[in-house]
Design an enzyme around this catalytic site. Structure first.
Site, PDB file in Angstrom:
ATOM      1  N   LYS A   1      48.740  68.262  56.734  1.00 48.58           N
ATOM      2  CA  LYS A   1      48.194  67.011  57.284  1.00 48.58           C
ATOM      3  C   LYS A   1      47.464  67.292  58.586  1.00 48.58           C
ATOM      4  O   LYS A   1      46.359  66.801  58.822  1.00 48.58           O
ATOM      5  CB  LYS A   1      49.321  65.990  57.521  1.00 48.58           C
TER       6      LYS A   1
ATOM      7  N   GLN B   1      57.416  61.415  58.839  1.00 49.83           N
ATOM      8  CA  GLN B   1      57.582  62.142  57.582  1.00 49.83           C
ATOM      9  C   GLN B   1      58.950  61.860  56.965  1.00 49.83           C
ATOM     10  O   GLN B   1      59.976  61.948  57.637  1.00 49.83           O
ATOM     11  CB  GLN B   1      57.395  63.659  57.833  1.00 49.83           C
TER      12      GLN B   1
ATOM     13  N   ASP C   1      50.978  54.841  56.442  1.00 51.39           N
ATOM     14  CA  ASP C   1      51.650  55.032  55.150  1.00 51.39           C
ATOM     15  C   ASP C   1      51.620  53.768  54.296  1.00 51.39           C
ATOM     16  O   ASP C   1      51.872  53.828  53.092  1.00 51.39           O
ATOM     17  CB  ASP C   1      53.123  55.388  55.392  1.00 51.39           C
TER      18      ASP C   1
HETATM   19  N1  GUN Z   1      57.220  62.338  52.193  1.00 51.45           N
HETATM   20  C1  GUN Z   1      56.702  62.555  50.968  1.00 51.45           C
HETATM   21  N2  GUN Z   1      55.618  61.765  50.773  1.00 51.45           N
HETATM   22  C2  GUN Z   1      55.459  61.040  51.899  1.00 51.45           C
HETATM   23  C3  GUN Z   1      54.511  60.057  52.301  1.00 51.45           C
HETATM   24  O1  GUN Z   1      53.601  59.664  51.580  1.00 51.45           O
HETATM   25  N3  GUN Z   1      54.688  59.553  53.557  1.00 51.45           N
HETATM   26  C4  GUN Z   1      55.699  59.942  54.370  1.00 51.45           C
HETATM   27  N4  GUN Z   1      55.785  59.384  55.576  1.00 51.45           N
HETATM   28  N5  GUN Z   1      56.591  60.860  54.017  1.00 51.45           N
HETATM   29  C5  GUN Z   1      56.463  61.397  52.787  1.00 51.45           C
END
Ligand code: GUN
Length: 281
Positions: free
Chosen positions: A52, A96, A119
């Site tokens: 990311k 996350q 998100d």
């Molecule tokens: N962990 C796995 N996929 C995601 C996601 O799309 N967002 C977040 N915040 N954590 C994740």
């Protein structure tokens, strides 16, 4: 069969976003900022967050990762989120998941300002999406949606079967397909005859976490099949779809890896830019 190249699509999307960021920089004399909070040492989360950060930098966003040890108190995380909510250089905040057990996930999600919730997990964004209003849309379903639209721009009247009903994927994906006038069936572990449901589908999105669940004889000829699964098996990483067999039947199929995954991250950048633009209105 069209092999949907998520890597290529994501690279194209990043190029568009990079251009958009440069235009925003010119117009507002600043760039959108993404802050990711990462708690603990879980290997997959570490990898996701590194990707990311790398992608955010590539398109010219200001990106920051705040790392906390596994044992961090929930209070400290909530205070940090409050601080980021008030920081005008932060356009988007992502915590996350999964979180350590002693931290209340919903409390954390709800602490993020809906306007900075890249998100799309905040109840305000969930509600806005299901009501058809402007909102952040969860990155994985948004990525799936863009891939499907690239193959079939007009989805009106198509039958879509969603396998899985999670807040992360299944439910928001359903909303996006519904908005496109698809007839959507949501299936899950208690569905009586999943094969029969799938055989009706013009579009199948599989997000249940069962290795190679979707077989060739579940898929109608000319169906679009999107595989969200990432399952570790002795064969290596496989999706929720039997790729080798289904690729002989489907009109279009995403591989795992290299399908939905890269699009998810590109969509996170897209969401961050959208949050920034809305904050400048
Ligand atoms: N962990 C796995 N996929 C995601 C996601 O799309 N967002 C977040 N915040 N954590 C994740």
């Amino acid at each position: 069969m069209i092999l949907i190249d998520g890597k290529k699509e994501a690279a194209e999307l990043r190029e568009t976003l990079k251009y958009e960021v440069s235009e925003l920089k010119e117009k507002f004399n600043k760039v959108p900022g993404l802050t990711v909070i990462l708690i603990g040492e879980m290997a997959p989360s570490q990898i996701y967050v590194r990707n990311k950060e790398k992608s955010a930098n590539e398109v010219g966003l200001k990106s920051e990762v705040i790392r906390y040890p596994e044992a961090i108190e929930e209070k400290i995380v909530l205070e940090k989120i409050k601080e980021l909510n008030n920081d005008e250089n932060v356009s988007g905040i992502l915590v996350q998941l999964p979180l350590p057990k002693h931290i209340d996930k919903q409390k954390v999600i709800e602490a993020i300002l809906p306007e900075k919730d890249v998100d799309g997990f905040h109840p305000m964004n969930v509600g806005n999406l299901s009501s058809g209003y402007e909102s952040s849309v969860p990155c994985t379903p948004l990525g799936c949606y863009l891939l499907i639209k690239k193959i079939e721009p007009n989805l009106s009247g198509k039958k879509a079967v969603m396998i899985g009903r999670s807040n992360l994927n299944g439910k928001p994906m359903t909303q996006l397909l519904l908005k496109e006038n698809c007839t959507v069936t949501i299936t899950h572990s208690k569905t009586k005859d999943l094969k029969a449901e799938c055989l009706e589908a013009d579009i199948i999105v599989a997000a249940v976490g069962i290795p190679e669940l979707v077989k060739a004889d579940w898929v109608k000829k000319d169906a679009i099949v999107i595989d969200v699964g990432i399952n570790k098996t002795e064969k290596g990483i496989v999706g929720d779809v039997d790729f080798k067999e289904v690729s002989k039947i489907a009109k279009a199929l995403t591989p795992v890896p290299g399908g939905v995954g890269p699009m998810t991250i590109a969509c996170l950048l897209k969401n961050t830019i959208e949050c920034f633009k809305r904050s400048q209105r």
